[in-house]
Each structure stands twice: as structure tokens, then as C-alpha cells.
Design an enzyme around this catalytic site. Structure first.
Site, PDB file in Angstrom:
ATOM      1  N   ASP A  21       0.818  -1.584   0.240  1.00  0.00           N
ATOM      2  CA  ASP A  21      -0.014   0.097   0.023  1.00  0.00           C
ATOM      3  C   ASP A  21       0.948   1.090  -0.096  1.00  0.00           C
ATOM      4  O   ASP A  21       1.597   1.457   0.751  1.00  0.00           O
ATOM      5  CB  ASP A  21      -0.971  -0.347   1.528  1.00  0.00           C
ATOM      6  CG  ASP A  21      -1.464   0.637   1.094  1.00  0.00           C
ATOM      7  OD1 ASP A  21      -1.832   2.077   0.535  1.00  0.00           O
ATOM      8  OD2 ASP A  21      -2.465   1.133   2.176  1.00  0.00           O
ATOM      9  N   ASN A  23      -0.612   4.558  -0.474  1.00  0.00           N
ATOM     10  CA  ASN A  23      -1.215   5.623   0.175  1.00  0.00           C
ATOM     11  C   ASN A  23      -1.717   5.464   1.146  1.00  0.00           C
ATOM     12  O   ASN A  23      -2.479   7.014   1.860  1.00  0.00           O
ATOM     13  CB  ASN A  23      -1.717   6.329  -1.501  1.00  0.00           C
ATOM     14  CG  ASN A  23      -2.963   5.162  -2.030  1.00  0.00           C
ATOM     15  OD1 ASN A  23      -3.108   3.972  -0.731  1.00  0.00           O
ATOM     16  ND2 ASN A  23      -4.079   5.476  -2.327  1.00  0.00           N
ATOM     17  N   ASP A  29      -1.637  -1.132  -3.967  1.00  0.00           N
ATOM     18  CA  ASP A  29      -2.049  -0.446  -5.224  1.00  0.00           C
ATOM     19  C   ASP A  29      -1.413  -1.402  -6.481  1.00  0.00           C
ATOM     20  O   ASP A  29       0.302  -1.042  -5.754  1.00  0.00           O
ATOM     21  CB  ASP A  29      -2.452   0.875  -4.560  1.00  0.00           C
ATOM     22  CG  ASP A  29      -1.807   1.483  -3.962  1.00  0.00           C
ATOM     23  OD1 ASP A  29      -0.068   1.490  -4.182  1.00  0.00           O
ATOM     24  OD2 ASP A  29      -1.923   2.216  -2.658  1.00  0.00           O
ATOM     25  N   ASP A  98      -4.905  -9.545 -15.646  1.00  0.00           N
ATOM     26  CA  ASP A  98      -6.044 -11.474 -14.893  1.00  0.00           C
ATOM     27  C   ASP A  98      -7.686 -10.134 -16.193  1.00  0.00           C
ATOM     28  O   ASP A  98      -7.384  -9.643 -15.949  1.00  0.00           O
ATOM     29  CB  ASP A  98      -6.005 -10.963 -14.249  1.00  0.00           C
ATOM     30  CG  ASP A  98      -7.039 -12.294 -13.471  1.00  0.00           C
ATOM     31  OD1 ASP A  98      -7.721 -13.063 -13.657  1.00  0.00           O
ATOM     32  OD2 ASP A  98      -6.210 -12.504 -11.914  1.00  0.00           O
ATOM     33  N   ASP A 204      -9.250 -15.618 -16.959  1.00  0.00           N
ATOM     34  CA  ASP A 204     -10.276 -16.067 -15.490  1.00  0.00           C
ATOM     35  C   ASP A 204     -11.986 -16.490 -16.266  1.00  0.00           C
ATOM     36  O   ASP A 204     -11.937 -16.210 -17.064  1.00  0.00           O
ATOM     37  CB  ASP A 204     -10.952 -14.881 -15.032  1.00  0.00           C
ATOM     38  CG  ASP A 204     -10.998 -15.069 -14.113  1.00  0.00           C
ATOM     39  OD1 ASP A 204     -10.876 -15.322 -12.764  1.00  0.00           O
ATOM     40  OD2 ASP A 204     -12.417 -15.019 -13.950  1.00  0.00           O
ATOM     41  N   GLU A 262      -7.796 -20.445 -16.976  1.00  0.00           N
ATOM     42  CA  GLU A 262      -7.549 -21.390 -15.905  1.00  0.00           C
ATOM     43  C   GLU A 262      -9.137 -21.624 -16.368  1.00  0.00           C
ATOM     44  O   GLU A 262     -10.166 -21.524 -16.431  1.00  0.00           O
ATOM     45  CB  GLU A 262      -8.659 -20.022 -14.827  1.00  0.00           C
ATOM     46  CG  GLU A 262      -8.602 -20.488 -13.554  1.00  0.00           C
ATOM     47  CD  GLU A 262     -10.032 -19.310 -12.429  1.00  0.00           C
ATOM     48  OE1 GLU A 262      -9.979 -19.808 -10.968  1.00  0.00           O
ATOM     49  OE2 GLU A 262     -10.429 -18.696 -13.105  1.00  0.00           O
ATOM     50  N   HIS A 339      -4.764 -17.702  -5.684  1.00  0.00           N
ATOM     51  CA  HIS A 339      -5.803 -16.384  -4.984  1.00  0.00           C
ATOM     52  C   HIS A 339      -6.739 -17.279  -4.267  1.00  0.00           C
ATOM     53  O   HIS A 339      -7.341 -16.605  -3.039  1.00  0.00           O
ATOM     54  CB  HIS A 339      -5.655 -14.955  -5.048  1.00  0.00           C
ATOM     55  CG  HIS A 339      -6.465 -15.041  -6.155  1.00  0.00           C
ATOM     56  ND1 HIS A 339      -5.801 -15.064  -7.751  1.00  0.00           N
ATOM     57  CD2 HIS A 339      -8.040 -14.817  -7.139  1.00  0.00           C
ATOM     58  CE1 HIS A 339      -6.960 -15.643  -8.352  1.00  0.00           C
ATOM     59  NE2 HIS A 339      -8.428 -15.233  -8.221  1.00  0.00           N
ATOM     60  N   ASP A 340      -7.387 -17.974  -4.526  1.00  0.00           N
ATOM     61  CA  ASP A 340      -8.199 -18.440  -4.877  1.00  0.00           C
ATOM     62  C   ASP A 340      -8.250 -20.198  -3.768  1.00  0.00           C
ATOM     63  O   ASP A 340      -8.971 -20.651  -3.428  1.00  0.00           O
ATOM     64  CB  ASP A 340      -9.355 -19.414  -6.345  1.00  0.00           C
ATOM     65  CG  ASP A 340      -9.550 -17.963  -6.502  1.00  0.00           C
ATOM     66  OD1 ASP A 340     -10.195 -16.693  -6.059  1.00  0.00           O
ATOM     67  OD2 ASP A 340      -9.657 -18.877  -8.238  1.00  0.00           O
TER      68      ASP A 340
END
Ligand code: GLC
Length: 565
Positions: A21, A23, A29, A98, A204, A262, A339-340
Site C-alpha cells: 500500500d 498511499n 495499489d 487478469d 479468468d 484458468e 488467490h483462490d
């Protein structure tokens, strides 16, 4: 053999909201990713896959896109995206995005138009059907099909009183790929990103673009949501391949880009060849999920910790099935998690007693398989699943849907331990950079709770420890990409050694130049293992254990790469 750049790549997946991060708003980000590019370069990878950062209401953390041509303010601006591409390229790192083709957000202007009236020109961009009335006049979904995120695959829309199809969340209406106008819009969008300089896509949920357009009920038994989890109604169906060939012909084939689709859990090796065979003219590779599920954590929601068992035999056979099935026909990507999925350290390693050994052993396998390996951010330091103490700490939309139903028949503690093992939140915690507040990820309370082990498991610490998992990954990546062994590790044949050994994952990688034996003890116990060939020297070892003969006594999670005589 054709030796294009993506075959000489090691990929690194970044989940943007949890990486860094810049900010101080508690959310990672794009500028944050730029700040960490030198870290990524130093790790040695040369390809980044970034999760979606398009404009989105964030029902599913960005997979619900409301504008494909812009960056969500949470992540930055379009200029930040362009800078990121340029800065990565300057460091010799390629970037893939993605690409979400199956659905949009319900806040996408196309959907707002589409839902406005039966006659709207965008009506057929989505999949609309009438509901079915029962004897009492009550309206029901057009079919009994279930969705991946629990419940029905349909949602009733009050504007026209028809149902739209949505195989993920209610806020993610499925696009209708049978519409030529929709396809053209999607092709235009993908080409636009390639024109911005991205090097390709992770595509995806690609198996679902075609559905059973007869819209008939499934005969499968209904589950607790009173729907049929019959994924075949919208997965790997024949028409899909035509859409994807068109995508390749009109978009991908015009660029020096790479594509990895995927295809998820239902795809067979034959389907893999249809998607990513050298002659398929669709994708360069496809991810399947089979090797992510080689323990029993999903088998029973009420499982106790002591009942969890990793099936190493089946894991080896599954890797072998895909590798041999694709051999000479197509290129494979490999990964332990994305991430899944749960963190591989918690899934297959031993974070408590053998953190370093099991983390580097898992890295040894990933980075010595044939194909293109993908590391998931945090894997390189052995990040673990969450240790949350409340169901409310889990923020994923899928978890929320699940918990609402599960509470009817399970205790809170049972739900909690199931989620700690299986939920998608496990892989989505803030990256653990150091031991300061919020793990050096942010100066603000992060969007998702940290794992409390960050003072011990973090990048800063592992940079200084010679035998850290991070340093093991660096060594292994260099061996794969920039060493005397690279050619064999990337292109050599693959053959399991002692496939029936239930604890040791071992294989030979060989070509005309050399034979490498990779031997990994996938257990907490010492294992005796007899090598098929004598060895000249140890190319890599994750322990100080010395071996002199063909009979090895492998320490828990010991990993070796040996060059045979
Ligand atoms: C893919 C993504 C997952 C997302 C889903 C819907 O499976 O990996 O995170 O929720 O598609 O876009």
C-alpha cells in the site's frame, strides 16, 4: 522445439489489494507494486501476473468489472498502470493481466442498459430467461442449476421480471458469448490492453463461456441450497472452443504475447490439449486445479485437524498424468496456489515444526517441473493460512454466502476451523514485508486482518537469513533460468522415480546432456530412499544432511537436486 520467452519464464502472481500500500489507505495499489519491482527483480522472476485492477464495485475484489478501460481509484490511475508496465519492462520483467471474459459487474453500463428493457440493443449481451411458475403462481428460476458461490445460478431482476444468469455472485451477471456483438466488444477490449504494452493474459474462468442453451434442469441430486451443482451445464462445452479460437485469431495471434487460461477443476487432460495444445490455436497454457486438492480438507466441513491427510501418492500421479498427457502436445503451467486456494505452507507443508524445510522443499518441486512455474506472492517466504478467531474476520463474498447457510447445521467453531483451512481469505492477507505494525504492508489498518505470525515470517528477516525460504526460492529460480542446468530443467523429460513411494516425491529430469534426480521428502519423518543411479554431485540441497551413497536417509522435508553420473 519452439523456445519462446514464456517458456523461459518464472511467473509471480500479485494480488494487488494485498501486496503493498503506497498511499496509506490500507489497500495495496499499483504504485505499491512499482515500489516493490526491485524486490521482484531480485527474486529472479521475469513475469508478473497481476490480479484485476479494473474499475469495480469490488463485490468479488475486482473480478466484477464495471469498466474494463479504467483502473479503479482504489488501485490508482491508468497512468499508474502504464508506468507499472514501463517500469517492469525496464527491469526485464513481462506483465500479464487478469482478463475477465465470463461476466461483468451488474454496475457495468452494458448491464444497466441490458436490464432496462426486453428490447434494449444490449439485451443479448447477457443471458436472460423467464422464470417458471408453480401451481401457486410463485416464480422460480428457469433451471435448477447451482452457482459456484452457493445458491442458484439465476437472479430475478425486478426491471423486466426475467432472470439473468450468474454462475458467481448476484452482482456478476454472465456475458452471452453467443452474441457476435458482445464478442467483438471483448476482443476490442483485450486488444486495447495489448496495445498498452501488456504481454498477455491470465484468462479468468475460461471454461464457462458456453452454456447448455436448452436451459433444461439437471438430473443431479439437489444440494442444501436446493440446486444442482452440475457444472457441466456451463463448463468445457463444445461451442466454447469456437469462441476461443476466434479470440486467438482476432486478438492473441496479432501480438507476441502469452496466454494462460484458468480451466478449473472439471477439465480433463484431453480438454487441456484442446485448450492449449500446440495446434489448438487457443491458449499457450491452461491452469487446472487438480494438484491443489491433494488432501481431504474439502471432503467434509466438520473435519478435525488430526484427520487431515495429504495424499502424496495421488499428488505425484496427478502431476504425472498432466505432464505425460501434455508431453509433446502442449505446454504446462505449474503452481501450488493462487488467490483462490489455501496457502501451500499450511496445505502441504508444516509451518510449526518444519517451516524452512517444508517451504524450500515445496519450492524445489515447483521450480524443477517441466513447463512454466508460477509463484504466488508470499509463497516465497512461506506465508501461512489465517489464524482468525471470528467468522466476521473473513471478508470473501463466497465465504459470506457459505457461512449464512452453514450456521444452520454447524457450530461457529466448526465453521471457523473449516474456513481457516479452506477459505480464499487465506491467500489474500497482506504481504508480510517486515515486523513493524501492519507488517510493513501499510501505515493504516489493512483491508483484511493480518496473520499474526508476521513478526516471525517476513521478507526483511528472510533476506538476512542464509537458509531462509526466500533465499531457497532465489537459488532455485536462478538454477532454473540462468544456469548450466536451465535447459534440462525447462525442456528435459520428466519421469517419476519410485512412483509408489507414499512419502517421497522424486523424479528424473533428463536430456542428452544430463540427468537430474530431484528427491523430496514430503513427510515429517526420516525416509530411506534408494536412488536409481549414482550421482556426481549435489546441485541443490535444503539441508546440511550429507549423503555419500545411493541409499539416502532423508531428513523431514529434505529436498535434493542431484546430477547423476
Ligand atoms: C476465477 C477467479 C476467482 C473469481 C472467479 C470469478 O475463478 O480466480 O477469484 O472469484 O473467477 O471471476
Amino acid at each position: 522445439m519452439d523456445k519462446t520467452w514464456w517458456k523461459h519464464s518464472v511467473g509471480y502472481q500479485i494480488y494487488p489489494r494485498s501486496f503493498y500500500d503506497s498511499n496509506g489507505d490500507g489497500v495495496g495499489d499499483l504504485k505499491g507494486i512499482i515500489t516493490k519491482l526491485d524486490y521482484i527483480k531480485d527474486l529472479g522472476v521475469n513475469l508478473i501476473w497481476i490480479g484485476p485492477f479494473y474499475k469495480s464495485p469490488m463485490d468479488d475484489n475486482g473480478y466484477d468489472v464495471s469498466d474494463f478501460y479504467d483502473v479503479d481509484p482504489l488501485f490508482g490511475t491508468l497512468d499508474d498502470a502504464k508506468n507499472l508496465i514501463a517500469e517492469a519492462h525496464q527491469r526485464g520483467i513481462k506483465i500479464i493481466l487478469d482478463l475477465v471474459l465470463n461476466h461483468t459487474s451488474d454496475e457495468h453500463p452494458w448491464f444497466m442498459e441490458s436490464r432496462s428493457s426486453l428490447k434494449n440493443p444490449k439485451r443479448d449481451f447477457y443471458i436472460w430467461q423467464d422464470g417458471k411458475k408453480d401451481a401457486h403462481g410463485k416464480l422460480h428460476p428457469p433451471t435448477n442449476w447451482g452457482s459456484f458461490f452457493e445458491g442458484s445460478a439465476w437472479n430475478l431482476d425486478p426491471f423486466t421480471n426475467q432472470y439473468y444468469m450468474k454462475i458467481f455472485s448476484d452482482k456478476m451477471p454472465d456475458l452471452n458469448w453467443a452474441s457476435p456483438a458482445l464478442r467483438e466488444e471483448m476482443f476490442k477490449m483485450a486488444s486495447w490492453w495489448l496495445d498498452q504494452g501488456v504481454d498477455g493474459f491470465r484468462v479468468d474462468a475460461i471454461a464457462h463461456l458456453a452454456r447448455d442453451l436448452t436451459f433444461t434442469d439437471s438430473t443431479m441430486p439437489l444440494n442444501q441450497y436446493h440446486v444442482a451443482p452440475d457444472w457441466g451445464k456451463f463448463s468445457n462445452r463444445d461451442e466454447l472452443y469456437d469462441y476461443l479460437k476466434e479470440f486467438n485469431e482476432k486478438v492473441l495471434s496479432h501480438y507476441d504475447c502469452m496466454s494462460v487460461g484458468e480451466v478449473g477443476g472439471g477439465a480433463s487432460v484431453d480438454a487441456g490439449v484442446k485448450y492449449a495444445g500446440y495446434d489448438a490455436n487457443i491458449f499457450n497454457m491452461v491452469f487446472n486445479f487438480d494438484t491443489c486438492w491433494q488432501n481431504n480438507i474439502f471432503s467434509n466441513d466438520e473435519l478435525k485437524d488430526e484427520d487431515i491427510k495429504i495424499n502424496v501418492l495421488n499428488m505425484k500421479l496427478t502431476f504425472d498424468k498432466w505432464i505425460q498427457g501434455m508431453k509433446g502436445k502442449g505446454w504446462m503451467p505449474h503452481y501450488w496456489l493462487n488467490h483462490d486456494h489455501p496457502r501451500v505452507m499450511s496445505q502441504y507443508g508444516d509451518p510449526i515444526h518444519h517451516h524452512k524445510a517444508s517451504g524450500s522443499m515445496l519450492g524445489t518441486i515447483l521450480l524443477t517441473l517441466p513447463g512454466t512455474p508460477f509463484i504466488y506472492n508470499g509463497e516465497e517466504i512461506g506465508m501461512t493460512n489465517v489464524d482468525y478467531t471470528s467468522i466476521d474476520d473473513f471478508t470473501d463474498i463466497w465465504v459470506k454466502n457459505y457461512a449464512k447457510q452453514a450456521i444452520k447445521h454447524m457450530s461457529k467453531d466448526q465453521i471457523l476451523s473449516h474456513l481457516r483451512r479452506t477459505s480464499r481469505n487465506n491467500a489474500r492477507t497482506p504481504m508480510q514485508w517486515d515486523d513493524s505494525a501492519y507488517a510493513g504492508f501499510s501505515t493504516h489498518l489493512p483491508h483484511q486482518k493480518m496473520v499474526s505470525n508476521y513478526p516471525l515470517i517476513n521478507v526483511k528477516r528472510q533476506l538476512t537469513e542464509e537458509d531462509s525460504i526466500l533465499n531457497a526460492y532465489k537459488t532455485l529460480i536462478r538454477l532454473r533460468l540462468q544456469s548450466h542446468y536451465s535447459e534440462t530443467l525447462i525442456f528435459g523429460d520428466f519421469e517419476l522415480i519410485h512412483p509408489k513411494d507414499p512419502n517421497v516425491f522424486a523424479y528424473m529430469r533428463s536430456d542428452e546432456q544430463m540427468k537430474l534426480m530431484i528427491v523430496c521428502n514430503f513427510s515429517k519423518e526420516v525416509q530411506e530412499f534408494v536412488l536409481p543411479l549414482a550421482y556426481k554431485h549435489v546441485v541443490y540441497s535444503n539441508s546440511k544432511n550429507a549423503h555419500t551413497h545411493k541409499t539416502l536417509h532423508l531428513q523431514p522435508y529434505e529436498a535434493l537436486i542431484l546430477e547423476a553420473k
